[in-house]
Design a protein around this motif. Structure first.
Motif, mmCIF file in Angstrom:
data_model
loop_
_atom_site.group_PDB
_atom_site.id
_atom_site.type_symbol
_atom_site.label_atom_id
_atom_site.label_comp_id
_atom_site.label_asym_id
_atom_site.label_seq_id
_atom_site.Cartn_x
_atom_site.Cartn_y
_atom_site.Cartn_z
ATOM 1 N N UNK A 223 -30.247 12.160 -11.145
ATOM 2 C CA UNK A 223 -31.022 11.497 -9.891
ATOM 3 C C UNK A 223 -30.690 10.042 -9.916
ATOM 4 N N UNK A 224 -30.760 9.380 -8.758
ATOM 5 C CA UNK A 224 -30.516 7.666 -9.016
ATOM 6 C C UNK A 224 -31.888 7.107 -9.349
ATOM 7 N N UNK A 225 -33.022 7.870 -9.484
ATOM 8 C CA UNK A 225 -33.885 7.035 -10.058
ATOM 9 C C UNK A 225 -34.278 7.129 -11.426
ATOM 10 N N UNK A 226 -33.675 7.797 -12.193
ATOM 11 C CA UNK A 226 -33.832 7.956 -13.641
ATOM 12 C C UNK A 226 -33.882 6.611 -14.320
ATOM 13 N N UNK A 227 -34.742 6.751 -15.027
ATOM 14 C CA UNK A 227 -34.330 5.318 -16.344
ATOM 15 C C UNK A 227 -33.645 5.677 -17.240
ATOM 16 N N UNK A 228 -33.104 4.685 -17.714
ATOM 17 C CA UNK A 228 -32.194 4.694 -18.791
ATOM 18 C C UNK A 228 -32.721 5.379 -20.060
ATOM 19 N N UNK A 229 -33.919 5.024 -20.292
ATOM 20 C CA UNK A 229 -34.841 5.444 -21.702
ATOM 21 C C UNK A 229 -34.997 6.987 -21.509
ATOM 22 N N UNK A 230 -35.405 7.485 -20.367
ATOM 23 C CA UNK A 230 -35.695 8.888 -19.984
ATOM 24 C C UNK A 230 -34.129 9.716 -20.106
ATOM 25 N N UNK A 231 -33.043 9.049 -19.595
ATOM 26 C CA UNK A 231 -31.808 9.674 -19.739
ATOM 27 C C UNK A 231 -31.408 9.875 -21.127
ATOM 28 N N UNK B 27 -24.102 19.993 -26.549
ATOM 29 C CA UNK B 27 -23.571 18.575 -26.210
ATOM 30 C C UNK B 27 -23.521 17.951 -24.769
ATOM 31 N N UNK B 28 -24.667 17.540 -24.705
ATOM 32 C CA UNK B 28 -24.636 16.974 -23.197
ATOM 33 C C UNK B 28 -23.467 16.182 -22.972
ATOM 34 N N UNK B 29 -23.081 16.427 -21.688
ATOM 35 C CA UNK B 29 -22.217 15.744 -20.796
ATOM 36 C C UNK B 29 -22.490 15.525 -19.341
ATOM 37 N N UNK B 30 -21.829 14.213 -19.118
ATOM 38 C CA UNK B 30 -22.455 13.562 -17.607
ATOM 39 C C UNK B 30 -21.378 14.559 -16.499
ATOM 40 N N UNK B 31 -21.871 15.095 -15.619
ATOM 41 C CA UNK B 31 -20.872 15.750 -14.471
ATOM 42 C C UNK B 31 -21.285 15.499 -13.345
ATOM 43 N N UNK B 32 -20.480 15.318 -12.427
ATOM 44 C CA UNK B 32 -20.614 14.994 -10.869
ATOM 45 C C UNK B 32 -21.550 16.337 -10.579
ATOM 46 N N UNK B 33 -22.419 16.000 -9.503
ATOM 47 C CA UNK B 33 -23.357 17.040 -8.838
ATOM 48 C C UNK B 33 -22.303 18.260 -8.099
ATOM 49 N N UNK B 34 -21.187 17.839 -7.798
ATOM 50 C CA UNK B 34 -20.587 18.915 -7.084
ATOM 51 C C UNK B 34 -19.675 19.779 -7.959
ATOM 52 N N UNK B 35 -19.802 19.356 -9.490
ATOM 53 C CA UNK B 35 -19.131 20.370 -10.269
ATOM 54 C C UNK B 35 -20.289 21.277 -11.224
ATOM 55 N N UNK B 36 -21.569 21.143 -10.801
ATOM 56 C CA UNK B 36 -22.667 21.922 -11.599
ATOM 57 C C UNK B 36 -22.355 23.545 -11.567
ATOM 58 N N UNK B 37 -22.011 24.063 -10.317
ATOM 59 C CA UNK B 37 -21.569 25.459 -10.240
ATOM 60 C C UNK B 37 -20.528 26.040 -11.235
#
Length: 147
Positions: free
Chosen positions: A3-11, A23-33
């Motif tokens: 979300x837009x409110x997450x802090x960098x240290x929390x991420x 292996x966490x990867x960052x994806x766009x929300x539209x590709x979650x499904x």
């Protein structure tokens, strides 16, 4: 996705906590499904395919199911390593192990003609079920789709 409110240290903490098991990867929300289809449903789908193949092999040859399962598992492990560590795409790997006009080429042609459209229908099914589940949750808990 964050979300837009997450802090960098929390991420960073979340990714650190998840890294031993994934292996966490960052994806766009539209590709979650679709990423969930591959990462979460995928093991069941591949296992189904292998189980059907092993069943046919046992019925056709009489070979021991346990041995065939072990061979299939090792093949799957090796294939996964080639895709994740070996730098191959699925298409490149197919080309690498296929001799034109050979056994693998004939079998791939059979799979290609037999499975036409099945993966589009698979995605339509998982996405349809997901939408149905969201609607049930919305109705139950008063979400955006609730009346």
């Amino acid at each position: 996705m964050y979300g837009s409110r997450i802090k960098e240290e929390d991420r960073q903490l979340i990714e650190h906590l998840l890294s031993p098991i994934s292996k966490p990867i960052l994806i766009d929300e539209s590709f979650v499904r679709i990423t969930s289809d591959l990462s979460s449903c995928g093991p069941a789908f591949l296992s189904f395919f292998l189980d059907q193949w092993i069943n046919a092999a046992v019925e056709t040859t009489g070979m021991d199911r346990g041995e065939l399962t072990w061979i299939a598992g090792e093949m799957l492990l090796g294939t996964g390593k080639l895709l994740t560590q070996g730098g191959f795409t699925p298409h490149e790997l197919q080309k690498r192990v296929t001799v034109p006009g050979g056994i693998t080429a004939e079998a791939l042609a059979l799979l290609d003609s037999s499975l036409t459209g099945v993966f589009h229908r698979l995605i339509a099914t998982t996405h349809g079920k997901y939408k149905e589940d969201l609607e049930k949750c919305d109705a139950q808990f008063g979400g955006p789709g609730a009346d």
